[in-house]
Enzyme design. Sequence first.
Site, PDB file in Angstrom:
ATOM      1  N   LYS A  65       0.847  -1.200   0.000  1.00 62.48           N
ATOM      2  CA  LYS A  65       0.000   0.000   0.000  1.00 62.48           C
ATOM      3  C   LYS A  65       0.883   1.251   0.000  1.00 62.48           C
ATOM      4  O   LYS A  65       1.872   1.307   0.736  1.00 62.48           O
ATOM      5  CB  LYS A  65      -0.896  -0.031   1.247  1.00 62.48           C
ATOM      6  CG  LYS A  65      -1.930   1.088   1.313  1.00 62.48           C
ATOM      7  CD  LYS A  65      -2.792   0.930   2.561  1.00 62.48           C
ATOM      8  CE  LYS A  65      -3.872   1.998   2.652  1.00 62.48           C
ATOM      9  NZ  LYS A  65      -4.698   1.860   3.867  1.00 62.48           N
ATOM     10  N   SER A  92      -9.663   1.785   3.050  1.00 67.03           N
ATOM     11  CA  SER A  92      -8.809   2.504   2.152  1.00 67.03           C
ATOM     12  C   SER A  92      -7.773   1.642   1.415  1.00 67.03           C
ATOM     13  O   SER A  92      -7.218   2.097   0.423  1.00 67.03           O
ATOM     14  CB  SER A  92      -8.077   3.615   2.912  1.00 67.03           C
ATOM     15  OG  SER A  92      -7.195   3.063   3.866  1.00 67.03           O
ATOM     16  N   SER A  94      -9.755  -0.366   7.344  1.00 69.05           N
ATOM     17  CA  SER A  94      -9.187  -0.249   5.993  1.00 69.05           C
ATOM     18  C   SER A  94      -8.465  -1.478   5.457  1.00 69.05           C
ATOM     19  O   SER A  94      -8.109  -1.507   4.282  1.00 69.05           O
ATOM     20  CB  SER A  94      -8.239   0.947   5.927  1.00 69.05           C
ATOM     21  OG  SER A  94      -8.978   2.145   5.887  1.00 69.05           O
TER      22      SER A  94
END
Lengths: 103, 511
Positions: B95, B170, B194
């Site tokens: 990420k 997210s 997330s």
Amino acid sequence: MSLSREEVLKVARLARLELAEAEVAAFQAQLSAILDYVAQLQQLDTVAVEELAHPLPLTNVFRPDEERPSLSVEEALQNAPQRLGDYFAVPAILGSDEGPVSH
Amino acid sequence: MTSSAAATSLSSHGSARPIVEMTAHELLALQERGELTAVAIAEAFLTAAQQLEVHLRSFLWLDAEEVLRQAQAVDLRRRSGQPLGPLAGIPVAIKDVLCTKGIRTTCASRILANFVPPYDAHVIERLKAADAILFGKTNMDEFAMGSSTENSAFQQTRNPWDLQRIPGGSSGGSAAAVAGCQAPVALGTDTGGSIRQPAALCGIVGLKPTYGRVSRYGLIAYASSLDQIGPMAHDVTDCALLLQVIAGHDPRDSTSAPLPVPDYRGRLNEPVRPLRIGVPREFFDKGLDAEVESLVQQALRQYEKLGAKLIEVSLPHAPYALAAYYIVAPAEASSNLARYDGMHYGHRTRHKADLIGTYAKSRGEGFGKEVQRRIMIGTYVLSSGYKDAYYRKALKVRRLIKQDFDQAFEQCDVIMGPTSPTPAFRIGEKINDPLAMYLSDVYTVSCNLAGLPGLSIPCGFTREGLPVGLQLLGPPFSEETLLRIARMYEAVTDWHTRRPKLPVPPSPVTS
């Protein structure tokens, strides 16, 4: 509750955010709705409750005060928006409306 | 690149399966037996990632040459008989909130569009030491603020099970990359759900470790008392593998727990018996989609068949968790994101202004709408006259939420419920209604407020073919047990073996 236009602008000033005109009105409505939602916490009696800022029972985490390597000047400056030799160039703070110093 | 995404490998019982559909533990075993090289694995995933990227848009950065260079180094060391780390040759998608030395790290924000970190995050150092292959940086909601990955400043990631829908957020890029077989495993971060919510919406396994289990050094901060890094994978075993590598004390994060790390894989296949499952009625409230509820109930019945005892528990303050979260997280964010002032790194406005004006213009131009919204809320709830009513009140409610869990775990070993109240929604559906978007996190935020470990595992599909996740919450530092409990269900179901059918364009797309 409903946030006034002036309140939104005041918070934006505190947050150092320049908002476009259209955003001020949008934020007025959206922030009011969010603050209304979170206001439900007022229903709870918390007089005798201690605050919990952090979930771990850790306190006073120390480390030995020893010299360690740090970033080199080049590494520290590699992302500078503007540099002047080995320094970060920034807008003048006192007595000038000019941009970043250039001398 | 020589091989294609259709590259297959013969498994021990002779059936050919595409390399990209395999799990990390399968790929490790095939390499150890000499049936597959790290380069072959890297090539298969690179081809798949590039071909599918036109649909999924999972990656913000992926450098094929760099990936192959790492894979060649692993193969060379294997051939020369040198010892290799526990993730040797396994591509791990990262990420884009985790700092990677020399590789652009943007947080999907314009304000960091050109930021190249001068150091690696702790978890990146650990992956490198484990001989994993760093496989690109994945898309996300800007600064990890969002539940749909629609808040990325750069691109819209799509759900591999339905390209018209969001992948969750997210960590939506990491979830889509794993679910879409662009990478076998990924790292995500979880501040209010997330990792778990996108894992649920994309039909994979996602683990948010206990607060303090994994060092946050080099994780670009959103809300420091809630943020945790964790694994996203096709199955529980891969999550255990990845957690083993990234967990452990790091003095550079003073909230990192100085506790030993258990062997997560050692007893993974040993069922937990007796097993008491707490089912909070607050997690089956109005707002829960009927199909999601039915699939979660079926999963609970499956556990009963495995000998578990279901116990009704109560988390009376759970309905207040979302409100507490949307005070605490924005408050911490408004403080953390004050560092983006356009002086030392990040975007600086081109417009001439005094110092304060330069800050305000740089931040106004650099931050997207949702980030601005949360900075505004955070600034408001911390401002003079409101701090007691909002921020300090929320911290008190946070303690009540944690106490609820402490009491519930006196009666049960694990708490179960839905991960997300609905399956993946359509792109654009909630983007103009922030509060409706926040409600996607209604079942996940309490875990972060209390600092607990939380796991989402696939537990079925809706009639429309959308994945649904079962959430497992455990007491602090119970990851070993939590993974074993999840593995019990996985061992008798096959949801985790399903892969979406994605249209592959006629020729590889290069970006």
